[in-house]
Design a protein around this motif. Structure first.
Motif, PDB file in Angstrom:
ATOM      1  N   ALA A   1      18.290 -13.410 -55.034  1.00 37.39           N
ATOM      2  CA  ALA A   1      18.310 -13.184 -56.482  1.00 37.39           C
ATOM      3  C   ALA A   1      19.719 -12.856 -56.965  1.00 37.39           C
ATOM      4  O   ALA A   1      20.168 -13.359 -58.009  1.00 37.39           O
ATOM      5  N   PHE A   2      20.424 -12.017 -56.230  1.00 40.29           N
ATOM      6  CA  PHE A   2      21.773 -11.628 -56.646  1.00 40.29           C
ATOM      7  C   PHE A   2      22.724 -12.817 -56.644  1.00 40.29           C
ATOM      8  O   PHE A   2      23.564 -12.973 -57.544  1.00 40.29           O
ATOM      9  N   VAL A   3      22.601 -13.659 -55.618  1.00 34.48           N
ATOM     10  CA  VAL A   3      23.450 -14.853 -55.552  1.00 34.48           C
ATOM     11  C   VAL A   3      23.173 -15.776 -56.725  1.00 34.48           C
ATOM     12  O   VAL A   3      24.098 -16.364 -57.313  1.00 34.48           O
ATOM     13  N   ASP A   4      21.899 -15.885 -57.114  1.00 34.82           N
ATOM     14  CA  ASP A   4      21.509 -16.739 -58.243  1.00 34.82           C
ATOM     15  C   ASP A   4      21.724 -16.055 -59.593  1.00 34.82           C
ATOM     16  O   ASP A   4      21.467 -16.666 -60.643  1.00 34.82           O
ATOM     17  N   GLN A   5      22.152 -14.791 -59.553  1.00 33.02           N
ATOM     18  CA  GLN A   5      22.402 -13.990 -60.769  1.00 33.02           C
ATOM     19  C   GLN A   5      21.145 -13.927 -61.655  1.00 33.02           C
ATOM     20  O   GLN A   5      21.194 -14.157 -62.860  1.00 33.02           O
ATOM     21  N   ARG A   6      20.029 -13.594 -61.013  1.00 31.69           N
ATOM     22  CA  ARG A   6      18.785 -13.380 -61.747  1.00 31.69           C
ATOM     23  C   ARG A   6      18.175 -12.055 -61.292  1.00 31.69           C
ATOM     24  O   ARG A   6      18.401 -11.612 -60.156  1.00 31.69           O
ATOM     25  N   PRO A   7      17.410 -11.394 -62.149  1.00 29.06           N
ATOM     26  CA  PRO A   7      16.782 -10.131 -61.755  1.00 29.06           C
ATOM     27  C   PRO A   7      15.757 -10.347 -60.642  1.00 29.06           C
ATOM     28  O   PRO A   7      15.027 -11.343 -60.641  1.00 29.06           O
ATOM     29  N   LEU A   8      15.705  -9.422 -59.721  1.00 26.68           N
ATOM     30  CA  LEU A   8      14.748  -9.500 -58.625  1.00 26.68           C
ATOM     31  C   LEU A   8      13.435  -8.844 -59.030  1.00 26.68           C
ATOM     32  O   LEU A   8      13.412  -7.659 -59.378  1.00 26.68           O
ATOM     33  N   PRO A   9      12.291  -9.553 -59.001  1.00 27.00           N
ATOM     34  CA  PRO A   9      10.997  -8.896 -59.222  1.00 27.00           C
ATOM     35  C   PRO A   9      10.614  -8.085 -57.979  1.00 27.00           C
ATOM     36  O   PRO A   9      10.585  -8.627 -56.872  1.00 27.00           O
TER      37      PRO A   9
ATOM     38  N   LEU B   1      26.059  -1.822 -54.589  1.00 27.77           N
ATOM     39  CA  LEU B   1      27.048  -2.324 -53.642  1.00 27.77           C
ATOM     40  C   LEU B   1      27.400  -3.779 -53.918  1.00 27.77           C
ATOM     41  O   LEU B   1      28.542  -4.195 -53.748  1.00 27.77           O
ATOM     42  N   TRP B   2      26.398  -4.554 -54.346  1.00 28.47           N
ATOM     43  CA  TRP B   2      26.642  -5.984 -54.599  1.00 28.47           C
ATOM     44  C   TRP B   2      27.483  -6.175 -55.849  1.00 28.47           C
ATOM     45  O   TRP B   2      28.387  -7.010 -55.882  1.00 28.47           O
ATOM     46  N   GLY B   3      27.181  -5.397 -56.909  1.00 29.54           N
ATOM     47  CA  GLY B   3      27.916  -5.529 -58.161  1.00 29.54           C
ATOM     48  C   GLY B   3      27.532  -6.798 -58.894  1.00 29.54           C
ATOM     49  O   GLY B   3      26.410  -7.307 -58.770  1.00 29.54           O
ATOM     50  N   GLU B   4      28.461  -7.308 -59.701  1.00 34.54           N
ATOM     51  CA  GLU B   4      28.284  -8.579 -60.413  1.00 34.54           C
ATOM     52  C   GLU B   4      26.941  -8.636 -61.149  1.00 34.54           C
ATOM     53  O   GLU B   4      26.220  -9.638 -61.104  1.00 34.54           O
ATOM     54  N   GLU B   5      26.601  -7.550 -61.810  1.00 34.54           N
ATOM     55  CA  GLU B   5      25.398  -7.479 -62.638  1.00 34.54           C
ATOM     56  C   GLU B   5      24.114  -7.719 -61.846  1.00 34.54           C
ATOM     57  O   GLU B   5      23.131  -8.234 -62.383  1.00 34.54           O
ATOM     58  N   ALA B   6      24.109  -7.356 -60.560  1.00 32.50           N
ATOM     59  CA  ALA B   6      22.875  -7.434 -59.773  1.00 32.50           C
ATOM     60  C   ALA B   6      21.828  -6.525 -60.399  1.00 32.50           C
ATOM     61  O   ALA B   6      22.120  -5.387 -60.767  1.00 32.50           O
TER      62      ALA B   6
END
Length: 369
Positions: A214-222, A280-285
């Motif tokens: 989800a973070f790589v795709d820049q979408r919220p994780l359900p 830790l991931w950042g980038e609007e995770a």
């Protein structure tokens, strides 16, 4: 307690499930100590996967076959007679066990039966570690489970792991009796570990790999159950326990046979883990609570690892923060195109240096706790 590379050098090890997440890490660790590893498993179940991208299969015999194929499994034991067996091959997820419970019981229960039958027919096997799960217990929601607690499971996967424990105990009592001239000399133990996380896991419906995707795709994780509590630990923590246990089974036999818990001292809610990971991931995770209906899962799982801490002197070392930092570093390195074999072995090396009082590349005994 000491994990001795000298003990593992040239030792013949048969590892089932070596194409999976935990199996791949264990294969690399054994190889780094000079063990002669034979792997037996189905081909990797995800793309990508640690087994292929790390490339460690070039240094071992790798057999692609089903653990339920008893004839093929016995032939593997005959062609490559092991001294130590680690049994990790399994249907390892809760949700698929609802979709196909028969497959789960067949793989986990009968697969273990076939494994123990192959051991029983192979002279020279000294130690067997059957890897089970913290979900094998009759869950009492909140109490830390000890090895003597009742077995159970509220879903087919958890129940199957309880069955694995019962099968292994029955074989140990019936056939693996070193003092009995008619018995087999192998010492057999089961290992019940908490939620192992780390780099290289792309399994479906698991928190960390789902989050990374989800973070790589820049979408919220359900997130299904943000309030659920689990014993999170870096994958190298229980693997260290398995190695320590196997050594003692070889050296002291039935004194170390039986069931063993390997879990962290602290448990954390899912929302705590995903908040830290996103930070830790950042980038609007980001993540959101999944309000859809899902099959039942245990709310709280806790393990009491005092037996392993006392008898094996195994000790959980990495905090949740360190565990998640190492996990993010691994996936970042993979995304950047770094050499994964090198990155993974460096993390094993770091674990040994940071979690042991003495460590030296030049020492014949670098893993000392």
């Amino acid at each position: 307690m000491v994990i001795q590379p000298a003990f593992w050098k040239d030792r013949r090890v048969l590892l089932t499930g070596h194409t999976g997440f935990k199996g791949s890490w264990l294969a690399m660790w054994l190889q780094s100590m000079g063990a002669r590893v034979v792997g037996y498993a189905l081909p990797p179940g995800t793309q990508p996967n640690l087994f292929e991208i790390a490339g460690f299969a070039r240094q071992m015999v790798s057999i692609f076959a089903d653990i339920r194929d008893s004839e093929r499994l016995r032939r593997a034991f005959t062609d490559h007679p092991p001294q130590v067996v680690f049994h990790l091959a399994a249907q390892a997820w809760v949700l698929p066990s609802y979709a196909d419970p028969a497959e789960t019981y067949s793989s986990n229960v009968m697969g273990t039966v076939h494994l123990l039958e192959a051991v029983r027919q192979t002279p020279g096997v000294q130690a067997v570690v059957v890897v089970s799960s913290d979900k094998c217990y009759e869950n009492r929601e909140g109490e830390a489970h000890r090895e003597s607690d009742p077995l159970g499971g509220c879903d087919p996967y958890s129940s199957s792991k309880g069955c694995v424990e019962l099968v292994t105990a029955a074989y140990r009592a019936s056939f693996f009796k070193p003092a009995d001239p008619a018995g087999h000399g192998a010492a057999v133990a089961t290992a019940r570990a908490g939620n192992a996380i780390g780099g290289g896991d792309w399994s479906p419906d698991r928190l960390i790999p789902d989050a990374i995707r989800a973070f790589v795709d820049q979408r919220p994780l359900p997130v299904r159950h943000p309030q659920a509590i689990r014993p999170w630990q870096h994958v190298l923590e229980p693997l260290a326990g398995y190695l320590l246990l196997a050594e003692q089974l070889c050296k002291k036999g039935t004194a170390f046979a039986g069931a063993w818990n390997f879990g962290p001292p602290d448990q954390h809610r899912v929302e705590q883990v995903i908040d830290k990971l996103a930070g830790l991931w950042g980038e609007e995770a980001a993540w959101v609570s999944d309000q859809a209906s899902h099959p039942q899962e245990a709310h709280c799982l806790r393990l009491d690892a005092s037996k392993a801490i006392s008898a094996l002197r195994w000790q959980p070392r990495w905090s949740l923060d360190t565990t998640l930092r190492m996990t993010v570093d691994w996936y970042r390195a993979h995304l950047s195109g770094a050499d994964i074999d090198t990155i993974s072995r460096r993390q094993i090396d770091r674990y040994c240096r940071e979690c042991c009082r003495e460590y030296s590349h030049d020492s014949g005994n670098p893993f000392v706790t």
